[in-house]
Each structure stands twice: as structure tokens, then as C-alpha cells.
Design a protein around this motif. Sequence first.
Motif, PDB file in Angstrom:
ATOM      1  N   TRP A  26       0.932  -1.174  -0.062  1.00  0.00           N
ATOM      2  CA  TRP A  26       0.016  -0.029   0.114  1.00  0.00           C
ATOM      3  C   TRP A  26       1.035   1.284  -0.197  1.00  0.00           C
ATOM      4  O   TRP A  26       1.914   1.258   0.602  1.00  0.00           O
ATOM      5  CB  TRP A  26      -0.846  -0.164   1.230  1.00  0.00           C
ATOM      6  CG  TRP A  26      -2.145  -1.045   1.159  1.00  0.00           C
ATOM      7  CD1 TRP A  26      -1.685  -2.578   1.449  1.00  0.00           C
ATOM      8  CD2 TRP A  26      -3.278  -0.987   0.722  1.00  0.00           C
ATOM      9  NE1 TRP A  26      -2.961  -3.174   1.396  1.00  0.00           N
ATOM     10  CE2 TRP A  26      -3.838  -2.348   0.902  1.00  0.00           C
ATOM     11  CE3 TRP A  26      -4.051   0.058   0.320  1.00  0.00           C
ATOM     12  CZ2 TRP A  26      -5.403  -2.529   0.522  1.00  0.00           C
ATOM     13  CZ3 TRP A  26      -5.542  -0.062   0.033  1.00  0.00           C
ATOM     14  CH2 TRP A  26      -5.928  -1.308   0.148  1.00  0.00           C
ATOM     15  N   ILE A  27       0.483   2.336  -0.802  1.00  0.00           N
ATOM     16  CA  ILE A  27       1.196   3.381  -0.959  1.00  0.00           C
ATOM     17  C   ILE A  27       0.346   4.701  -0.409  1.00  0.00           C
ATOM     18  O   ILE A  27      -0.771   4.359  -0.199  1.00  0.00           O
ATOM     19  CB  ILE A  27       1.541   3.697  -2.375  1.00  0.00           C
ATOM     20  CG1 ILE A  27       0.388   3.908  -3.045  1.00  0.00           C
ATOM     21  CG2 ILE A  27       2.666   2.392  -2.747  1.00  0.00           C
ATOM     22  CD1 ILE A  27       0.742   4.127  -4.521  1.00  0.00           C
ATOM     23  N   GLN A  31      -1.776   9.706  -4.648  1.00  0.00           N
ATOM     24  CA  GLN A  31      -1.459   9.404  -5.844  1.00  0.00           C
ATOM     25  C   GLN A  31      -2.600  10.151  -7.078  1.00  0.00           C
ATOM     26  O   GLN A  31      -2.372  10.126  -8.164  1.00  0.00           O
ATOM     27  CB  GLN A  31      -1.223   7.867  -6.200  1.00  0.00           C
ATOM     28  CG  GLN A  31      -1.046   7.403  -7.417  1.00  0.00           C
ATOM     29  CD  GLN A  31      -0.894   6.016  -7.669  1.00  0.00           C
ATOM     30  OE1 GLN A  31      -2.018   5.539  -8.155  1.00  0.00           O
ATOM     31  NE2 GLN A  31       0.177   5.442  -7.852  1.00  0.00           N
ATOM     32  N   THR A  32      -4.042   9.918  -6.412  1.00  0.00           N
ATOM     33  CA  THR A  32      -5.069  10.331  -7.251  1.00  0.00           C
ATOM     34  C   THR A  32      -5.469  11.438  -6.897  1.00  0.00           C
ATOM     35  O   THR A  32      -6.662  11.833  -7.368  1.00  0.00           O
ATOM     36  CB  THR A  32      -6.062   9.050  -7.311  1.00  0.00           C
ATOM     37  OG1 THR A  32      -6.590   8.777  -6.029  1.00  0.00           O
ATOM     38  CG2 THR A  32      -5.536   7.838  -8.064  1.00  0.00           C
ATOM     39  N   ASP A  47      -1.378   0.983  -5.817  1.00  0.00           N
ATOM     40  CA  ASP A  47      -0.925   1.497  -6.821  1.00  0.00           C
ATOM     41  C   ASP A  47      -2.006   1.195  -7.952  1.00  0.00           C
ATOM     42  O   ASP A  47      -2.629   0.117  -7.979  1.00  0.00           O
ATOM     43  CB  ASP A  47       0.502   1.051  -7.472  1.00  0.00           C
ATOM     44  CG  ASP A  47       1.015   1.857  -8.507  1.00  0.00           C
ATOM     45  OD1 ASP A  47       0.384   1.633  -9.783  1.00  0.00           O
ATOM     46  OD2 ASP A  47       1.701   2.782  -8.320  1.00  0.00           O
ATOM     47  N   LYS A  48      -2.285   2.110  -8.821  1.00  0.00           N
ATOM     48  CA  LYS A  48      -3.253   1.838  -9.808  1.00  0.00           C
ATOM     49  C   LYS A  48      -2.987   0.974 -11.023  1.00  0.00           C
ATOM     50  O   LYS A  48      -3.942   0.536 -11.890  1.00  0.00           O
ATOM     51  CB  LYS A  48      -3.649   3.468 -10.602  1.00  0.00           C
ATOM     52  CG  LYS A  48      -2.858   4.154 -11.272  1.00  0.00           C
ATOM     53  CD  LYS A  48      -2.980   5.525 -11.744  1.00  0.00           C
ATOM     54  CE  LYS A  48      -1.855   6.245 -12.646  1.00  0.00           C
ATOM     55  NZ  LYS A  48      -1.574   5.201 -13.837  1.00  0.00           N
ATOM     56  N   ASP A  49      -1.769   0.750 -11.018  1.00  0.00           N
ATOM     57  CA  ASP A  49      -1.305  -0.158 -12.021  1.00  0.00           C
ATOM     58  C   ASP A  49      -1.084  -1.566 -11.401  1.00  0.00           C
ATOM     59  O   ASP A  49      -0.597  -2.573 -12.151  1.00  0.00           O
ATOM     60  CB  ASP A  49      -0.028   0.228 -12.846  1.00  0.00           C
ATOM     61  CG  ASP A  49      -0.311   1.576 -13.512  1.00  0.00           C
ATOM     62  OD1 ASP A  49      -1.393   1.504 -14.127  1.00  0.00           O
ATOM     63  OD2 ASP A  49       0.567   2.449 -13.465  1.00  0.00           O
ATOM     64  N   ASN A  50      -1.318  -1.583 -10.211  1.00  0.00           N
ATOM     65  CA  ASN A  50      -1.041  -2.928  -9.371  1.00  0.00           C
ATOM     66  C   ASN A  50      -2.058  -4.099 -10.066  1.00  0.00           C
ATOM     67  O   ASN A  50      -3.180  -3.872 -10.248  1.00  0.00           O
ATOM     68  CB  ASN A  50      -1.285  -2.849  -8.010  1.00  0.00           C
ATOM     69  CG  ASN A  50      -1.296  -4.185  -7.209  1.00  0.00           C
ATOM     70  OD1 ASN A  50      -1.948  -5.255  -7.436  1.00  0.00           O
ATOM     71  ND2 ASN A  50      -0.488  -4.008  -6.222  1.00  0.00           N
TER      72      ASN A  50
END
Length: 224
Positions: A26-27, A31-32, A47-50
Motif C-alpha cells: 500500500w502507498i 496518488q489520485t 497503486d493504480k497499475d497493481n
Amino acid sequence: MLIEIPNVFTKEEVANIRAQLDAQPWIDGNQTSGEMAATRKRNQQLDKDNPVALDIGQRVMDRLLANPLFVSAALPLQFYPPLFNRYEGGETFGYHIDNAIRSTADGLVRTDLSTTLFLSEPDSYAGGELVIQDTFGTQAVKLAAGSAILYPSTSLHQVTPVTSGERTAAFMWLQSMVRDEGQRRILFQLDQSIQALTATAAAPQEIFNLTGVYHNLLRRWSEL
């Protein structure tokens, strides 16, 4: 208009989803975030690309698009793919309004409607209510795991601090075929009335007539 979409996933399905999500890194949730929202937001996010998040996000969209209540209320045209966030240890997201436009790999999405899918049982954490300021007043939402809330993206809303436990959820935005909220409300009420009349075996000709009205209004108001 706030619409609860109950039992999008079963308890067993939620447990499986949570096991996969909890195992991921988790980050920082900003990010968004837009510039203003970032000053009010303290949470964690995948992450949205996970790849795991992308796979589960597709399952979420597929399940919502197969839900008659969701489709009736949202009239979805395109999604901004689901994201996943987590709140614990006092984390919160103060009052904000979602960005009007989101960019995806397929182009731009106007955010007409927001959806939160709860993935934690309400008694497993304290705080964490989704508080939405609606034209009918302020409403606090904290649903069972596997259920979702659909609400206008124009709404001022917040997630209150999670003071104990952990709140995990999926969240997403969508562009509706019908931009105007009042028109969507009329179409939703008409569609629900047609379904109710159908369930009570009302006169077929009357149901036929109302269905024609529904589709003619949708034809007039949709942006396709």
C-alpha cells in the motif's frame, strides 16, 4: 440521489478479495488526488497499475454492470477503473468534491457519479463514515462489506477519521449516458415503477406504454 446497491459481493467473495488486497504493498493515497484534495487526504491506496488491483477492479465493474439496480440508477457509459483505499490510525479524507474530469488509457471520463464499495464490516472499525452533503441534508453511510453506495460526484463529501480498526474499500467514478442528475432521477423512478408493475402482473398494455415513454425520454436525454 443516493442509492444503496446491496450484496454486490457475498461475504465469501469479500473475504477472498480482502486476502488478495491485504497482501499487496500500500502507498500514499494522494496518488489520485487533485491539488486541493491532497491537503485534506490522509489514507493508503494500492497503486493504480497493481495487477491484482486491476484484476479485482475489473471484477467489480463486471459485477456492477450486471446489477439491474445499479444500471437503472447510473445508466453507465464509461468507468474510471476502480481504485482501492485503506484508512487506519486516525486517517481521514476531509470534505471535498471529486475532480470533474479523469484521464484513462482510453480517453477522458466526466465524473457524473461516484461509487464506494465497502470491503470491511462496519463493526470492525470505528469512524470511517462516508458523509455526503445532499440536497436533502447530510447523510452518513457505513454499509456492510460487499455493498456499495452510488452518489453524485458533485456532492461535497468526506470520510471521517478511522479511530480504531481498518476500513478498506473500492472507489470509482463513472460517466453516465445522461449528464443531468434530475433527468437521471426521473428515468430511475420511471424504471423502478415499470419493474414494480411488472412484478404485480399489471395490465401488459400499460406496462408497454410506460416502457415506451421511458425509452423515448432516454433517447431524448442521452448523449450517445
